[in-house]
Design a protein around this motif. Structure first.
Motif, mmCIF file in Angstrom:
data_model
loop_
_atom_site.group_PDB
_atom_site.id
_atom_site.type_symbol
_atom_site.label_atom_id
_atom_site.label_comp_id
_atom_site.label_asym_id
_atom_site.label_seq_id
_atom_site.Cartn_x
_atom_site.Cartn_y
_atom_site.Cartn_z
ATOM 1 N N THR A 1 0.836 -1.204 0.000
ATOM 2 C CA THR A 1 0.000 0.000 0.000
ATOM 3 C C THR A 1 0.865 1.246 0.000
ATOM 4 N N LEU A 2 1.903 1.232 0.834
ATOM 5 C CA LEU A 2 2.798 2.379 0.939
ATOM 6 C C LEU A 2 3.536 2.623 -0.371
ATOM 7 N N ALA A 3 3.941 1.555 -1.048
ATOM 8 C CA ALA A 3 4.653 1.707 -2.320
ATOM 9 C C ALA A 3 3.751 2.329 -3.384
ATOM 10 N N ALA A 4 2.514 1.835 -3.478
ATOM 11 C CA ALA A 4 1.585 2.424 -4.450
ATOM 12 C C ALA A 4 1.305 3.876 -4.112
ATOM 13 N N ALA A 5 1.113 4.179 -2.818
ATOM 14 C CA ALA A 5 0.864 5.558 -2.404
ATOM 15 C C ALA A 5 2.052 6.458 -2.733
ATOM 16 N N ALA A 6 3.260 5.909 -2.677
ATOM 17 C CA ALA A 6 4.459 6.718 -2.910
ATOM 18 C C ALA A 6 4.471 7.302 -4.320
ATOM 19 N N VAL A 7 4.158 6.465 -5.331
ATOM 20 C CA VAL A 7 4.188 6.999 -6.700
ATOM 21 C C VAL A 7 2.929 7.783 -7.028
ATOM 22 N N LEU A 8 1.834 7.506 -6.312
ATOM 23 C CA LEU A 8 0.602 8.259 -6.554
ATOM 24 C C LEU A 8 0.648 9.639 -5.912
ATOM 25 N N ARG A 9 1.198 9.721 -4.700
ATOM 26 C CA ARG A 9 1.144 10.966 -3.935
ATOM 27 C C ARG A 9 2.465 11.718 -3.877
ATOM 28 N N ARG A 10 3.595 11.020 -4.098
ATOM 29 C CA ARG A 10 4.894 11.702 -4.040
ATOM 30 C C ARG A 10 5.753 11.355 -5.260
ATOM 31 N N PRO A 11 5.245 11.633 -6.477
ATOM 32 C CA PRO A 11 6.053 11.352 -7.663
ATOM 33 C C PRO A 11 7.277 12.251 -7.770
ATOM 34 N N ASP A 12 7.315 13.329 -6.961
ATOM 35 C CA ASP A 12 8.509 14.168 -6.929
ATOM 36 C C ASP A 12 9.695 13.441 -6.310
ATOM 37 N N THR A 13 9.422 12.418 -5.509
ATOM 38 C CA THR A 13 10.475 11.692 -4.800
ATOM 39 C C THR A 13 10.676 10.283 -5.328
ATOM 40 N N PHE A 14 9.575 9.598 -5.666
ATOM 41 C CA PHE A 14 9.637 8.192 -6.058
ATOM 42 C C PHE A 14 9.362 8.060 -7.555
#
Length: 317
Positions: A182-195
């Protein structure tokens, strides 16, 4: 790491360390109040004949940043100072009920080192909500399972990069399974500036689809706090996807139902967002213990190298 079992006059003590594989177990004779028996027999060691891993860990354990986030950083055994920068793989669990940054060798540490040997700097962080830091720390995720946990992963990444200039923050991937999926999917959905790429295994994309008594502990009753469930779900974020995402899910998963991945994939398709899905026939929520586990890791490696390194992977078997 120490564990023990005490029954009658027998105490079994087991220790594990980060620099040695396996465990060290001794049996002690004690009195009823837990003291060594006077003139009793010497402790007896139980020899371990477990197979030793071929990998040698190259890991730094540090608490980073103002919040003293506990981290493991795994580097390739062959990487030297002055070599080219390494793409980064964030490899947490990151949620309640489980720590990964521990002073012991486990299957998790060996998998992280294996990814490091393929050319990544692998960062593991225990952030908000994880055990071992007290009730206040664990309660930081009340009402929002994703926001605080994702913030801590980002903070640990930047704090670690300040210590290690060999980390290339322009090539950052994240992988995980279950909560960390869940955290990995959220990372690219919500923080594409970082991931820049993510592998999400068995992600919980709709908090309504999980065991009620467990989720209510963190989110409250769904009819009283619907905003908590929406904030911690991912379906509404589907139109935001701008980074490569690989979804993996066992079709026989009776813990996090495959409907979670199917719904997110459907929402992504409806939003016109390309992504990859690997349906795993016959697999449950638990990691397989046969060669399939190695094949799953190889598939993740190929995806990450394709999108972070820019070349097809040579996957070791």
């Amino acid at each position: 790491m120490h564990s023990g079992a005490f029954s009658g006059s027998t105490f079994v003590h087991t220790t594990r360390t980060l620099d040695q594989p396996g465990s060290h177990t001794t049996v002690h004779r004690l009195t009823e109040d837990g003291r060594p028996e006077p003139n009793g027999p010497a402790p007896v060691e139980i020899s371990s004949h477990v197979q030793r891993p071929l990998l040698q860990l190259r890991v730094e354990s540090v608490a980073v940043g103002p919040r003293e986030l506990r981290t493991h950083l795994f580097l390739p055994s062959w990487h030297k100072a002055g070599d080219a920068q390494l793409p980064v793989l964030v490899d947490p669990y990151g949620g309640p009920a489980m720590q990964k940054v521990m002073a012991e060798q486990t299957s998790h540490t060996l998998v992280s080192q294996w990814f490091a040997e393929q050319g990544f700097a692998v960062l593991v962080t225990d952030g908000a909500g994880t055990p071992g830091r007290g009730p206040r720390w664990e309660k930081e995720i009340y009402g929002d399972l994703i926001g605080p946990t994702l913030d801590d992963q980002v903070a640990a990444l930047h704090a670690t990069a300040e210590r290690h200039p060999e980390l290339d923050l322009d090539r950052v991937g994240i992988r995980g399974w279950s909560f960390s999926g869940t955290l990995a999917a959220a990372a690219v959905l919500r923080r594409p500036d970082t991931f820049h790429a993510a592998v999400a295994g068995a992600p919980l994309t709709d908090q309504h689809l999980y065991d009620a008594c467990w989720k209510e502990r963190f989110l409250g009753l769904p009819d009283q706090y619907p905003e908590h469930y929406e904030l911690s779900s991912l379906l509404a974020d589907a139109p935001k996807l701008s980074r490569p995402l690989l979804l993996m899910h066992g079709l026989s998963d009776d813990n996090v139902f495959v409907a979670n991945t199917l719904q997110l994939s459907s929402a992504l398709l409806a939003a016109g967002k390309p992504h990859e899905v690997a349906p795993l026939s016959g697999m449950t929520h638990a990691a397989p213990t046969n060669d399939t586990f190695a094949r799953l890791l190889g598939h993740q490696l190929e995806f990450l190298q394709r999108h972070l390194v820019g070349r097809p992977a040579t996957v070791p078997c």
